[in-house]
Design a protein around this motif. Structure first.
Motif, PDB file in Angstrom:
ATOM      1  N   ALA A   1       0.841  -1.207   0.000  1.00  0.00           N
ATOM      2  CA  ALA A   1       0.000   0.000   0.000  1.00  0.00           C
ATOM      3  C   ALA A   1       0.869   1.247   0.000  1.00  0.00           C
ATOM      4  CB  ALA A   1      -0.901  -0.005   1.221  1.00  0.00           C
ATOM      5  N   GLY A   2       2.141   1.116   0.373  1.00  0.00           N
ATOM      6  CA  GLY A   2       3.047   2.262   0.399  1.00  0.00           C
ATOM      7  C   GLY A   2       4.398   1.813   0.941  1.00  0.00           C
ATOM      8  N   PHE A   3       5.348   2.768   0.893  1.00  0.00           N
ATOM      9  CA  PHE A   3       6.709   2.431   1.321  1.00  0.00           C
ATOM     10  C   PHE A   3       7.198   3.456   2.331  1.00  0.00           C
ATOM     11  CE2 PHE A   3       5.926   0.751  -2.843  1.00  0.00           C
ATOM     12  CZ  PHE A   3       6.356  -0.562  -2.714  1.00  0.00           C
ATOM     13  N   GLU A   4       7.918   2.993   3.341  1.00  0.00           N
ATOM     14  CA  GLU A   4       8.492   3.875   4.354  1.00  0.00           C
ATOM     15  C   GLU A   4       9.926   4.190   3.967  1.00  0.00           C
ATOM     16  OE1 GLU A   4       7.109   4.823   7.550  1.00  0.00           O
ATOM     17  OE2 GLU A   4       5.262   4.203   6.515  1.00  0.00           O
ATOM     18  N   ALA A   5      10.296   5.462   4.103  1.00  0.00           N
ATOM     19  CA  ALA A   5      11.699   5.853   3.897  1.00  0.00           C
ATOM     20  C   ALA A   5      11.859   7.233   4.493  1.00  0.00           C
ATOM     21  CB  ALA A   5      12.034   5.894   2.411  1.00  0.00           C
ATOM     22  N   GLY A   6      13.041   7.506   5.048  1.00  0.00           N
ATOM     23  CA  GLY A   6      13.313   8.840   5.562  1.00  0.00           C
ATOM     24  C   GLY A   6      13.460   9.791   4.387  1.00  0.00           C
ATOM     25  N   GLU A   7      13.456  11.106   4.673  1.00  0.00           N
ATOM     26  CA  GLU A   7      13.589  12.129   3.627  1.00  0.00           C
ATOM     27  C   GLU A   7      14.851  11.849   2.797  1.00  0.00           C
ATOM     28  OE1 GLU A   7      11.257  14.467   3.287  1.00  0.00           O
ATOM     29  OE2 GLU A   7      12.281  15.409   1.594  1.00  0.00           O
ATOM     30  N   GLY A   8      14.664  11.581   1.488  1.00  0.00           N
ATOM     31  CA  GLY A   8      15.805  11.332   0.597  1.00  0.00           C
ATOM     32  C   GLY A   8      16.586  10.081   0.957  1.00  0.00           C
ATOM     33  N   GLU A   9      15.999   9.232   1.769  1.00  0.00           N
ATOM     34  CA  GLU A   9      16.745   8.036   2.199  1.00  0.00           C
ATOM     35  C   GLU A   9      16.198   6.782   1.548  1.00  0.00           C
ATOM     36  OE1 GLU A   9      16.817   7.878   6.390  1.00  0.00           O
ATOM     37  OE2 GLU A   9      17.822   9.820   6.572  1.00  0.00           O
ATOM     38  N   ALA A  10      16.904   5.706   1.866  1.00  0.00           N
ATOM     39  CA  ALA A  10      16.513   4.437   1.267  1.00  0.00           C
ATOM     40  C   ALA A  10      15.276   3.866   1.951  1.00  0.00           C
ATOM     41  CB  ALA A  10      17.673   3.457   1.383  1.00  0.00           C
ATOM     42  N   VAL A  11      14.601   2.978   1.238  1.00  0.00           N
ATOM     43  CA  VAL A  11      13.407   2.338   1.767  1.00  0.00           C
ATOM     44  C   VAL A  11      13.742   1.600   3.070  1.00  0.00           C
ATOM     45  CG1 VAL A  11      13.766   0.194   0.424  1.00  0.00           C
ATOM     46  CG2 VAL A  11      11.455   0.871   1.072  1.00  0.00           C
ATOM     47  N   SER A  12      12.810   1.650   4.029  1.00  0.00           N
ATOM     48  CA  SER A  12      13.036   0.919   5.283  1.00  0.00           C
ATOM     49  C   SER A  12      11.886  -0.045   5.587  1.00  0.00           C
ATOM     50  CB  SER A  12      13.192   1.898   6.447  1.00  0.00           C
ATOM     51  OG  SER A  12      12.026   2.698   6.544  1.00  0.00           O
TER      52      SER A  12
ATOM     53  N   ASP B   1      -3.947  -3.317   7.579  1.00  0.00           N
ATOM     54  CA  ASP B   1      -2.584  -3.002   7.103  1.00  0.00           C
ATOM     55  C   ASP B   1      -1.550  -3.202   8.212  1.00  0.00           C
ATOM     56  OD1 ASP B   1      -3.984  -2.193   4.924  1.00  0.00           O
ATOM     57  OD2 ASP B   1      -3.202  -0.143   4.867  1.00  0.00           O
ATOM     58  N   TYR B   2      -0.348  -3.539   7.810  1.00  0.00           N
ATOM     59  CA  TYR B   2       0.753  -3.599   8.779  1.00  0.00           C
ATOM     60  C   TYR B   2       2.063  -3.263   8.070  1.00  0.00           C
ATOM     61  CZ  TYR B   2       2.062  -8.160   6.865  1.00  0.00           C
ATOM     62  OH  TYR B   2       2.456  -9.169   6.028  1.00  0.00           O
TER      63      TYR B   2
ATOM     64  N   THR C   1       4.366  -0.942   3.674  1.00  0.00           N
ATOM     65  CA  THR C   1       3.052  -1.075   4.318  1.00  0.00           C
ATOM     66  C   THR C   1       2.254  -2.081   3.501  1.00  0.00           C
ATOM     67  OG1 THR C   1       3.178   1.233   4.940  1.00  0.00           O
ATOM     68  CG2 THR C   1       1.005   0.187   5.088  1.00  0.00           C
ATOM     69  N   ILE C   2       1.810  -3.121   4.181  1.00  0.00           N
ATOM     70  CA  ILE C   2       1.150  -4.211   3.466  1.00  0.00           C
ATOM     71  C   ILE C   2      -0.349  -4.209   3.762  1.00  0.00           C
ATOM     72  CG2 ILE C   2       1.000  -6.726   3.235  1.00  0.00           C
ATOM     73  CD1 ILE C   2       3.973  -6.841   3.755  1.00  0.00           C
ATOM     74  N   SER C   3      -1.141  -4.228   2.691  1.00  0.00           N
ATOM     75  CA  SER C   3      -2.591  -4.390   2.839  1.00  0.00           C
ATOM     76  C   SER C   3      -2.925  -5.871   2.738  1.00  0.00           C
ATOM     77  CB  SER C   3      -3.335  -3.680   1.704  1.00  0.00           C
ATOM     78  OG  SER C   3      -3.257  -2.312   1.871  1.00  0.00           O
ATOM     79  N   LYS C   4      -3.748  -6.335   3.646  1.00  0.00           N
ATOM     80  CA  LYS C   4      -4.206  -7.726   3.540  1.00  0.00           C
ATOM     81  C   LYS C   4      -5.401  -7.759   2.583  1.00  0.00           C
ATOM     82  CE  LYS C   4      -2.741 -10.855   5.026  1.00  0.00           C
ATOM     83  NZ  LYS C   4      -1.625 -11.609   4.372  1.00  0.00           N
ATOM     84  N   MET C   5      -5.494  -8.815   1.804  1.00  0.00           N
ATOM     85  CA  MET C   5      -6.522  -8.919   0.760  1.00  0.00           C
ATOM     86  C   MET C   5      -7.407 -10.150   0.993  1.00  0.00           C
ATOM     87  SD  MET C   5      -5.086  -6.463  -1.026  1.00  0.00           S
ATOM     88  CE  MET C   5      -5.778  -6.390  -2.645  1.00  0.00           C
TER      89      MET C   5
END
Ligand code: FAD
Ligand code: SF4
Length: 481
Positions: A352-363, A390-391, A366-370
């Motif tokens: 559903a989306g991706f976490e990353a700091g400002e200008g940083e690499a993905v960390s 979601d988690y 976010t997973i949606s259950k289907m």
């Protein structure tokens, strides 16, 4: 009976001197393995019941005469088995390794259907041709007579190479253009070496070169050389460029670094296995070592990514797929292999989306259950998001394996009159590969959409026949004038 066959097989007098000589060339491991493979291939071939309703053959896209070459192998008549096998398949050792046999020949083996486990047809096919190479039975296709006509083939994947081989055999002058530095298409830079050893592909390329096929590599048609220039130079042109536009994700944070395309990742890994210096690998950008890896997709490309990441030393590898196991497009055999190697499949899950700091690499992802809802227009049950479920899953390398679409060739190449379908594939007759342009043919994924190597080989062979008919017709027209 089995013992008799084994004895006959191991001591077939005609085979032995060459076989021993070949074995001498192998290192110890290969020799031990080869003996094991001999026994295994014979045992498996002997299991074929010669049922008389060869569903295996009818479900092989090339209609390989499987029952007959299995019988020959069981009887130790390997050279004949090889001759028969290669008469319908240009690259049997490649198909034997990477065809999804569970969906094709083996899945339709009568013994499998009766619950006794399929004859391992692919392994025997691979074994027959590997042995033929070892024994020196595989020779370049040198024509009896050279012809003046020439054919330009754009794309050195299995479709282009299969056509090149057939055309050279008929004495036609063949030039293959490819934008990569090595020929082979996805055999070389897509499919990982643990499924298809690179030397096996390069051995075929060398054979084609020895038969007189000219390769013009690092030549991106449309940039380095125009399509019209190629068309003007040759009597016929075959377009076999595959499909390379990666489908993308539209989710918040999808642009963060560390979120990469499957083919970039696999190409980099394959380049490393050739011993190339690859900056993106050395920098860690396309290297899974020590990382938490999440692969998105449920097809065979996703399976190749997860298994490559495991081999590179990832700390964890998870595969997200929005449907369930029963509805995934990839081979069940591949899923099983991946699971055995430590991959965790997270079914009914979508990013559903991706976490990353400002200008940083993905960390993280976010997973949606289907859940699977009502069937859509294609008849497949459509996945729906379960609200509030979601988690966040930690990740420092995310690989997108969402499939491929064709590039817009007519636009890229500035060609008018080359018809495409609404999916962007080239519109071509399915049995001859003829396109809307006179003397221009198309084969493989660029016609079918992302498919299989064995279908690309079939298309390449069919197109070569149609091109030969086209050349003959052109000669007749000139003669009549
Ligand atoms: C990661 C991955 C794994 C796969 N695994 C399997 C498997 O296990 N078994 C299986 O049966 N199938 C597998 N497939 C599918 C299979 O590889 C393809 O169906 C097959 O390679 C298609 O053959 P092709 O000749 O049509 O195209 P390709 O193999 O894609 O070859 C096309 C060639 O054209 C060249 N080209 C493209 N555009 C240009 C241009 N403008 N100028 C010059 N050259 C150009 C490309 O560089 C490439 O070399 C896999 C696919 C992928 C992506
Ligand atoms: S080419 Fe593929 S489908 Fe046909 S016999 Fe070989 S492994 Fe089976």
């Amino acid at each position: 009976m089995a013992t008799q066959r084994m004895l006959k097989f191991v001591t077939t007098p005609r085979d032995m001197p060459a076989k021993r000589e070949a074995a001498d060339r192998r290192d110890d491991f290969h020799e031990i393995y080869a003996e094991f493979a001999d026994a295994k291939a014979q045992e498996q071939s002997g299991r074929c019941s010669q049922c008389g309703v060869p569903y295996c053959q009818s479900h092989c896209p090339l209609h390989n005469n499987i029952p007959d070459w299995l019988r020959m192998t069981a009887e130790g008549r390997l050279e004949e088995a090889y001759a028969l096998s290669q008469s319908t398949n240009t690259f049997p050792e490649i198909c034997g390794r990477i065809c999804p046999q569970d969906r094709l020949c083996e899945g339709n083996c009568v013994i499998e259907q009766s619950g006794h486990g399929t004859v391992t047809i692919g392994s025997v096919e691979k074994y027959i041709t590997d042995t033929a190479f070892d024994m020196g039975w595989v020779k370049p296709s040198l024509p009896a007579r050279e012809r003046d006509e020439s054919v330009g083939i754009i794309g050195a994947g299995p479709a282009g190479l299969a056509a090149a081989e057939m055309l050279r055999r008929a004495g036609v002058q063949v030039t293959v253009y490819d934008r990569h530095d090595r020929a082979g298409g996805l055999l070389t830079y897509g499919i990982p070496g643990f499924k298809l050893e690179k030397e096996i592909v390069m051995r075929r390329i060398r054979l084609l070169e020895e038969s007189g096929v000219e390769f013009v590599t690092s030549c991106n048609v449309g940039e380095d050389l125009s399509f019209d220039a190629i068309r003007g130079k040759h009597d016929a042109v075959l377009i076999a460029t595959g499909v390379y536009k990666s489908r993308d994700l539209d989710a918040p944070g999808a642009g963060a670094s560390g979120i990469v395309r499957a083919l970039d990742y696999l190409t980099c890994s394959n380049r490393k296995s050739f011993g190339d210096e690859v900056e993106e690998f050395e920098s860690g950008e396309l290297n899974a070592a020590g990382k938490k890896v999440v692969v998105i997709g449920g097809g065979d490309t996703a399976m190749d990514c997860v298994r490559t990441a495991i081999r590179q030393g990832a700390t964890s590898v998870k595969c997200l797929y929005r449907r369930d196991r029963a509805n995934m497009p990839g081979s069940q055999r591949e899923v099983q292999n991946a699971e055995e190697e430590g991959v965790e499949f997270v079914w009914l899950s979508a990013p559903a989306g991706f976490e990353a700091g400002e200008g940083e690499a993905v960390s993280g992802v976010t997973i949606s259950k289907m859940r699977l809802g009502a069937p859509d227009a294609t008849g497949r049950r459509f996945p729906e998001v379960i609200e509030g479920a979601d988690y966040l899953e930690e990740a420092d390398l995310v690989i997108k394996a969402l499939g491929f679409e064709p590039e817009e060739l007519p636009k890229l190449w500035g060609v008018t009159g080359l018809d495409v379908t609404r999916w962007g594939t080239i519109r071509a007759d399915f049995s001859t590969g003829r396109t809307s342009l006179d003397g221009v043919f198309a084969a493989g994924d660029i016609v079918r959409g992302a498919s299989l190597v064995v279908w690309a080989i079939k298309d390449g062979r069919d197109c070569a026949e149609a091109i030969l008919a086209h050349l003959a017709q052109a000669v007749n027209v000139v003669a009549a004038e």
